[in-house]
Write an enzyme that holds these catalytic residues in place. Structure first.
Site, mmCIF file in Angstrom:
data_model
loop_
_atom_site.group_PDB
_atom_site.id
_atom_site.type_symbol
_atom_site.label_atom_id
_atom_site.label_comp_id
_atom_site.label_asym_id
_atom_site.label_seq_id
_atom_site.Cartn_x
_atom_site.Cartn_y
_atom_site.Cartn_z
ATOM 1 N N GLU A 255 -8.257 27.809 -31.565
ATOM 2 C CA GLU A 255 -7.546 28.798 -30.738
ATOM 3 C C GLU A 255 -7.422 30.139 -31.480
ATOM 4 O O GLU A 255 -7.421 30.144 -32.717
ATOM 5 C CB GLU A 255 -6.151 28.252 -30.360
ATOM 6 C CG GLU A 255 -5.227 28.014 -31.540
ATOM 7 C CD GLU A 255 -3.899 27.366 -31.128
ATOM 8 O OE1 GLU A 255 -3.900 26.347 -30.422
ATOM 9 O OE2 GLU A 255 -2.863 27.897 -31.541
ATOM 10 N N ARG B 31 -0.987 20.190 -32.185
ATOM 11 C CA ARG B 31 -1.915 21.119 -32.822
ATOM 12 C C ARG B 31 -3.308 20.917 -32.243
ATOM 13 O O ARG B 31 -3.680 19.789 -31.897
ATOM 14 C CB ARG B 31 -2.015 20.863 -34.331
ATOM 15 C CG ARG B 31 -0.985 21.592 -35.173
ATOM 16 C CD ARG B 31 -1.190 23.114 -35.160
ATOM 17 N NE ARG B 31 -0.180 23.795 -35.939
ATOM 18 C CZ ARG B 31 1.026 24.182 -35.507
ATOM 19 N NH1 ARG B 31 1.388 23.969 -34.254
ATOM 20 N NH2 ARG B 31 1.866 24.805 -36.302
ATOM 21 N N HIS C 152 -0.315 28.233 -26.443
ATOM 22 C CA HIS C 152 0.497 27.869 -27.610
ATOM 23 C C HIS C 152 1.891 28.527 -27.537
ATOM 24 O O HIS C 152 2.265 29.330 -28.401
ATOM 25 C CB HIS C 152 -0.222 28.263 -28.916
ATOM 26 C CG HIS C 152 0.281 27.513 -30.116
ATOM 27 N ND1 HIS C 152 -0.518 27.206 -31.190
ATOM 28 C CD2 HIS C 152 1.500 27.015 -30.420
ATOM 29 C CE1 HIS C 152 0.194 26.545 -32.104
ATOM 30 N NE2 HIS C 152 1.420 26.423 -31.652
HETATM 31 C C1 GLV Z 1 4.354 25.949 -33.475
HETATM 32 O O1 GLV Z 1 3.317 25.464 -33.146
HETATM 33 C C2 GLV Z 1 5.056 25.577 -34.671
HETATM 34 O O2 GLV Z 1 4.509 24.811 -35.483
HETATM 35 O O3 GLV Z 1 6.176 26.043 -34.856
#
Ligand code: GLV
Length: 329
Positions: free
Chosen positions: A270, A241, A288
């Site tokens: 982000e 994260r 991401h």
């Molecule tokens: C993606 O970052 C998730 O948490 O699934």
């Protein structure tokens, strides 16, 4: 005829998922994928019994107060730092996420980012595309070896274990890890991973992969002091994260060669990316996408939808984060 429960799907999603939900619910969706301002999201939640969210929609006491009829919010993500789970529990709202279905895909991506970073793949591709490749050179884009090196993992949940297995069994890496709690011996053996203190992890890893959840405690778990402890030849990979790494400190460390390179899929604030990260060459930046394969995104969407159906239709969500709400219902 009994009215179907009303639900909100906050972002665009597979048409098949909308069709699945429409069998059970009156669905307000957002297939145009507009990023609603917070006030609009809250206004749309007002008359809903359930919501399908992604990691971008914050469900906190303010959102819950705006939606008195809300009974469940299903996040299409394994991470749920966009949820204030204690506030949801206090309001009697079930929270669900999408564990397991993305573990292997995300571990694959962690490894891909590690490889791309250590072997300078994107940096060298940019050089080639820019027409700068005119001759062979003995030191051109020399990177770090992955096979046989020491792989450090911070956060040893399901995805961390998937990365450890790939490193140990596929690349003959020496795997060390640090986690809030130590794995049971059978899991350590399956991952061929050795538990170490965080300082040792930072000092010893040739490649350090971050796979821990975001929380107040893990905010800036990797900042300037931690980067300074790492080897100057080390690579850092963050698929966890944004906010776990201090992005400004990382950009400085990359510029000053405190560490050799980084691969970053998640960012503080982000989709904004710290401009200093964009300015350094020795970082691989991705938007991401660690869980982004078609089958896995479909499985995540289905699990989030199944949670809504499971709870609102059958009284039993599949993957609740606060099962205590069900007991007190
Ligand atoms: C993606 O970052 C998730 O948490 O699934």
């Amino acid at each position: 005829m009994v009215n179907k429960p009303r639900i909100l799907v906050a972002r665009a999603i597979f048409p098949g998922t909308i069709a699945q939900l429409e069998q059970h619910f009156e669905v307000e969706h957002n297939q145009a994928d507009v990023i609603w301002p917070r006030t609009e999201l809250l206004a749309r939640l007002k008359d809903k019994a359930g919501a399908f969210t992604t990691g971008s929609e914050r469900i906190d006491a303010q959102a819950l107060a705006a939606a008195p009829g809300l009974k469940i919010v299903a996040n299409m993500a394994v991470g749920y730092n966009n949820f204030d789970v204690p506030a949801m529990t206090a309001a009697g709202v079930v929270a669900t996420n999408t564990p397991d279905v993305l573990t292997e895909t995300t571990a694959d991506f962690g490894f891909a980012l590690l490889m791309a970073t250590a072997r300078r793949i994107t940096e060298s591709e940019h050089y080639l595309r820019a027409g700068q490749w005119t001759k062979w050179a003995y030191d051109m884009f020399s990177g770090a070896d992955v096979h046989g090196s020491t792989l450090g993992i911070l956060g040893m949940g399901r995805i961390g274990q998937g990365i450890a297995r790939r490193g140990a069994h596929g690349f003959g890496m020496n795997v060390i890890y640090h986690n809030r709690s130590r794995l049971v011996p059978e899991l350590e053996a399956a991952c061929k991973a050795r538990y170490v203190a965080k300082d040792e992890l930072l000092r010893t890893a040739d490649h350090l992969v971050l796979v821990l959840p975001y929380s107040k405690q893990s905010h800036h778990a990797i900042g300037a002091p931690e980067l300074a402890q790492m080897k100057p030849t080390a690579t850092l990979v963050n698929i966890a994260r944004g906010g776990i790494v201090d992005d400004a400190a990382l950009a400085r460390a990359l510029r000053d060669k405190v560490i050799a390179a980084a691969g970053i899929d998640v960012f503080e604030g982000e989709p904004r990316v710290h401009p200093d990260l964009l300015a350094v060459p020795n970082v691989v930046l991705t938007p991401h996408i660690a869980s982004a394969t078609v089958p896995t995104r479909k499985a995540m969407a289905k699990l989030a939808a199944d949670n809504l159906v499971g709870f609102l239709v059958h009284g039993k969500p599949l993957t609740p984060l606060n099962p205590e709400v069900l007991k007190s219902a």
